[in-house]
Design a protein around this motif. Sequence first.
Motif, PDB file in Angstrom:
ATOM      1  N   ARG A  10       0.883  -1.165   0.000  1.00 46.13           N
ATOM      2  CA  ARG A  10       0.000   0.000   0.000  1.00 46.13           C
ATOM      3  C   ARG A  10       0.922   1.218   0.000  1.00 46.13           C
ATOM      4  O   ARG A  10       2.091   1.134   0.402  1.00 46.13           O
ATOM      5  CB  ARG A  10      -0.906  -0.004   1.227  1.00 46.13           C
ATOM      6  CG  ARG A  10      -1.749  -1.255   1.382  1.00 46.13           C
ATOM      7  CD  ARG A  10      -2.731  -1.475   0.273  1.00 46.13           C
ATOM      8  NE  ARG A  10      -3.909  -0.621   0.457  1.00 46.13           N
ATOM      9  CZ  ARG A  10      -5.014  -0.743  -0.257  1.00 46.13           C
ATOM     10  NH1 ARG A  10      -5.110  -1.657  -1.191  1.00 46.13           N
ATOM     11  NH2 ARG A  10      -6.035   0.060  -0.042  1.00 46.13           N
ATOM     12  N   TYR A  11       0.378   2.366  -0.426  1.00 44.02           N
ATOM     13  CA  TYR A  11       1.219   3.540  -0.660  1.00 44.02           C
ATOM     14  C   TYR A  11       0.622   4.807  -0.057  1.00 44.02           C
ATOM     15  O   TYR A  11      -0.590   4.942   0.043  1.00 44.02           O
ATOM     16  CB  TYR A  11       1.405   3.740  -2.172  1.00 44.02           C
ATOM     17  CG  TYR A  11       2.099   2.555  -2.812  1.00 44.02           C
ATOM     18  CD1 TYR A  11       3.476   2.511  -2.923  1.00 44.02           C
ATOM     19  CD2 TYR A  11       1.362   1.470  -3.265  1.00 44.02           C
ATOM     20  CE1 TYR A  11       4.113   1.401  -3.477  1.00 44.02           C
ATOM     21  CE2 TYR A  11       1.987   0.363  -3.820  1.00 44.02           C
ATOM     22  CZ  TYR A  11       3.359   0.339  -3.922  1.00 44.02           C
ATOM     23  OH  TYR A  11       3.982  -0.758  -4.468  1.00 44.02           O
ATOM     24  N   LEU A  12       1.522   5.719   0.312  1.00 43.08           N
ATOM     25  CA  LEU A  12       1.128   7.061   0.726  1.00 43.08           C
ATOM     26  C   LEU A  12       1.370   7.997  -0.456  1.00 43.08           C
ATOM     27  O   LEU A  12       2.304   7.785  -1.230  1.00 43.08           O
ATOM     28  CB  LEU A  12       2.020   7.545   1.879  1.00 43.08           C
ATOM     29  CG  LEU A  12       1.551   7.396   3.310  1.00 43.08           C
ATOM     30  CD1 LEU A  12       2.553   8.031   4.259  1.00 43.08           C
ATOM     31  CD2 LEU A  12       0.190   7.962   3.537  1.00 43.08           C
ATOM     32  N   GLY A  13       0.581   9.045  -0.548  1.00 46.90           N
ATOM     33  CA  GLY A  13       0.788  10.036  -1.603  1.00 46.90           C
ATOM     34  C   GLY A  13       2.149  10.701  -1.518  1.00 46.90           C
ATOM     35  O   GLY A  13       2.667  11.223  -2.506  1.00 46.90           O
ATOM     36  N   LYS A  65      20.518  16.255  -4.123  1.00 49.51           N
ATOM     37  CA  LYS A  65      19.616  17.284  -4.633  1.00 49.51           C
ATOM     38  C   LYS A  65      18.702  17.898  -3.578  1.00 49.51           C
ATOM     39  O   LYS A  65      18.289  19.037  -3.718  1.00 49.51           O
ATOM     40  CB  LYS A  65      18.714  16.707  -5.737  1.00 49.51           C
ATOM     41  CG  LYS A  65      19.467  16.292  -6.983  1.00 49.51           C
ATOM     42  CD  LYS A  65      18.570  16.130  -8.195  1.00 49.51           C
ATOM     43  CE  LYS A  65      17.562  15.026  -8.096  1.00 49.51           C
ATOM     44  NZ  LYS A  65      16.903  14.720  -9.369  1.00 49.51           N
ATOM     45  N   ALA A  66      18.318  17.123  -2.550  1.00 48.97           N
ATOM     46  CA  ALA A  66      17.274  17.602  -1.638  1.00 48.97           C
ATOM     47  C   ALA A  66      17.284  16.843  -0.313  1.00 48.97           C
ATOM     48  O   ALA A  66      17.900  15.789  -0.192  1.00 48.97           O
ATOM     49  CB  ALA A  66      15.900  17.417  -2.297  1.00 48.97           C
ATOM     50  N   VAL A  67      16.568  17.405   0.650  1.00 51.70           N
ATOM     51  CA  VAL A  67      16.293  16.717   1.909  1.00 51.70           C
ATOM     52  C   VAL A  67      14.781  16.517   1.957  1.00 51.70           C
ATOM     53  O   VAL A  67      14.024  17.463   1.767  1.00 51.70           O
ATOM     54  CB  VAL A  67      16.760  17.547   3.129  1.00 51.70           C
ATOM     55  CG1 VAL A  67      16.346  16.863   4.421  1.00 51.70           C
ATOM     56  CG2 VAL A  67      18.269  17.752   3.091  1.00 51.70           C
ATOM     57  N   SER A  68      14.351  15.278   2.175  1.00 49.58           N
ATOM     58  CA  SER A  68      12.921  14.980   2.199  1.00 49.58           C
ATOM     59  C   SER A  68      12.527  14.326   3.506  1.00 49.58           C
ATOM     60  O   SER A  68      13.240  13.468   4.029  1.00 49.58           O
ATOM     61  CB  SER A  68      12.561  14.025   1.052  1.00 49.58           C
ATOM     62  OG  SER A  68      12.714  14.668  -0.180  1.00 49.58           O
ATOM     63  N   ASP A  69      11.372  14.754   4.023  1.00 45.95           N
ATOM     64  CA  ASP A  69      10.825  14.134   5.223  1.00 45.95           C
ATOM     65  C   ASP A  69      10.183  12.806   4.860  1.00 45.95           C
ATOM     66  O   ASP A  69       9.675  12.619   3.755  1.00 45.95           O
ATOM     67  CB  ASP A  69       9.759  15.039   5.848  1.00 45.95           C
ATOM     68  CG  ASP A  69      10.346  16.340   6.374  1.00 45.95           C
ATOM     69  OD1 ASP A  69      11.507  16.332   6.823  1.00 45.95           O
ATOM     70  OD2 ASP A  69       9.638  17.367   6.344  1.00 45.95           O
ATOM     71  N   LEU A  70      10.196  11.896   5.828  1.00 47.70           N
ATOM     72  CA  LEU A  70       9.535  10.592   5.688  1.00 47.70           C
ATOM     73  C   LEU A  70       8.313  10.590   6.595  1.00 47.70           C
ATOM     74  O   LEU A  70       8.387  11.045   7.733  1.00 47.70           O
ATOM     75  CB  LEU A  70      10.493   9.467   6.118  1.00 47.70           C
ATOM     76  CG  LEU A  70      11.778   9.353   5.301  1.00 47.70           C
ATOM     77  CD1 LEU A  70      12.769   8.443   6.015  1.00 47.70           C
ATOM     78  CD2 LEU A  70      11.463   8.832   3.908  1.00 47.70           C
ATOM     79  N   TYR A  71       7.195  10.065   6.101  1.00 43.60           N
ATOM     80  CA  TYR A  71       5.952  10.069   6.865  1.00 43.60           C
ATOM     81  C   TYR A  71       5.464   8.649   7.125  1.00 43.60           C
ATOM     82  O   TYR A  71       5.528   7.787   6.241  1.00 43.60           O
ATOM     83  CB  TYR A  71       4.875  10.870   6.121  1.00 43.60           C
ATOM     84  CG  TYR A  71       5.265  12.322   5.990  1.00 43.60           C
ATOM     85  CD1 TYR A  71       5.061  13.209   7.042  1.00 43.60           C
ATOM     86  CD2 TYR A  71       5.875  12.787   4.836  1.00 43.60           C
ATOM     87  CE1 TYR A  71       5.445  14.538   6.940  1.00 43.60           C
ATOM     88  CE2 TYR A  71       6.267  14.117   4.732  1.00 43.60           C
ATOM     89  CZ  TYR A  71       6.053  14.986   5.779  1.00 43.60           C
ATOM     90  OH  TYR A  71       6.446  16.293   5.688  1.00 43.60           O
ATOM     91  N   ALA A  72       4.963   8.441   8.334  1.00 39.91           N
ATOM     92  CA  ALA A  72       4.484   7.119   8.739  1.00 39.91           C
ATOM     93  C   ALA A  72       3.156   6.813   8.040  1.00 39.91           C
ATOM     94  O   ALA A  72       2.181   7.539   8.231  1.00 39.91           O
ATOM     95  CB  ALA A  72       4.296   7.065  10.252  1.00 39.91           C
ATOM     96  N   PRO A  73       3.122   5.723   7.247  1.00 41.60           N
ATOM     97  CA  PRO A  73       1.869   5.371   6.585  1.00 41.60           C
ATOM     98  C   PRO A  73       0.818   4.833   7.556  1.00 41.60           C
ATOM     99  O   PRO A  73      -0.373   4.894   7.274  1.00 41.60           O
ATOM    100  CB  PRO A  73       2.267   4.310   5.567  1.00 41.60           C
ATOM    101  CG  PRO A  73       3.683   3.965   5.819  1.00 41.60           C
ATOM    102  CD  PRO A  73       4.237   4.918   6.823  1.00 41.60           C
ATOM    103  N   ILE A  74       1.276   4.316   8.686  1.00 39.64           N
ATOM    104  CA  ILE A  74       0.364   3.761   9.695  1.00 39.64           C
ATOM    105  C   ILE A  74       0.892   4.081  11.095  1.00 39.64           C
ATOM    106  O   ILE A  74       2.045   4.448  11.252  1.00 39.64           O
ATOM    107  CB  ILE A  74       0.199   2.228   9.560  1.00 39.64           C
ATOM    108  CG1 ILE A  74       1.547   1.527   9.722  1.00 39.64           C
ATOM    109  CG2 ILE A  74      -0.460   1.857   8.235  1.00 39.64           C
ATOM    110  CD1 ILE A  74       1.463   0.022   9.897  1.00 39.64           C
ATOM    111  N   SER A  75       0.028   3.909  12.089  1.00 39.77           N
ATOM    112  CA  SER A  75       0.418   4.089  13.488  1.00 39.77           C
ATOM    113  C   SER A  75       0.922   2.769  14.059  1.00 39.77           C
ATOM    114  O   SER A  75       0.430   1.702  13.676  1.00 39.77           O
ATOM    115  CB  SER A  75      -0.792   4.539  14.316  1.00 39.77           C
ATOM    116  OG  SER A  75      -1.350   5.716  13.785  1.00 39.77           O
ATOM    117  N   GLY A  76       1.862   2.865  14.990  1.00 35.52           N
ATOM    118  CA  GLY A  76       2.353   1.670  15.658  1.00 35.52           C
ATOM    119  C   GLY A  76       3.708   1.905  16.290  1.00 35.52           C
ATOM    120  O   GLY A  76       4.229   3.021  16.284  1.00 35.52           O
TER     121      GLY A  76
END
Length: 127
Positions: A10-13, A65-76
């Motif tokens: 499954r994927y996050l936008g 090229k860049a610094v990107s934040d990572l986001y949690a697709p789910i809680s846990g």
Amino acid sequence: MSFDVPEDRRYLGSHEWAHETGDVVRIGITDFAQDELGDVVFVELPDDGDALTQGDEFGIVESIKAVSDLYAPISGDVVAVNDALFDTPELVNEDPLGDGWMIEIEPNDDAELEGLLSAEEYDDQIA
């Protein structure tokens, strides 16, 4: 250009993937994301045992090229961190869907995973 978007995830936008394996969910960034970033030179990840909430920032990926934040697709709770990325961050580019995984979470709510984008929906987003 065509990107690998496996059906078993499954994927996050925001370009993270989540793959359920038994009682844990393995998380990383997509093939598209690593391509957009370019050569990854540094990865910052949470600690084992950290609690994450869906949508929270859980780390960063730094490329030339860049610094990107990572986001949690789910809680846990974080139950594993891919320590190999600290010494070999280029694994994110070489194998983003395999050896370049980032963390494993023991999910709080299985419904969150089902609410993420399917491979087809994510593929449409990046087309």
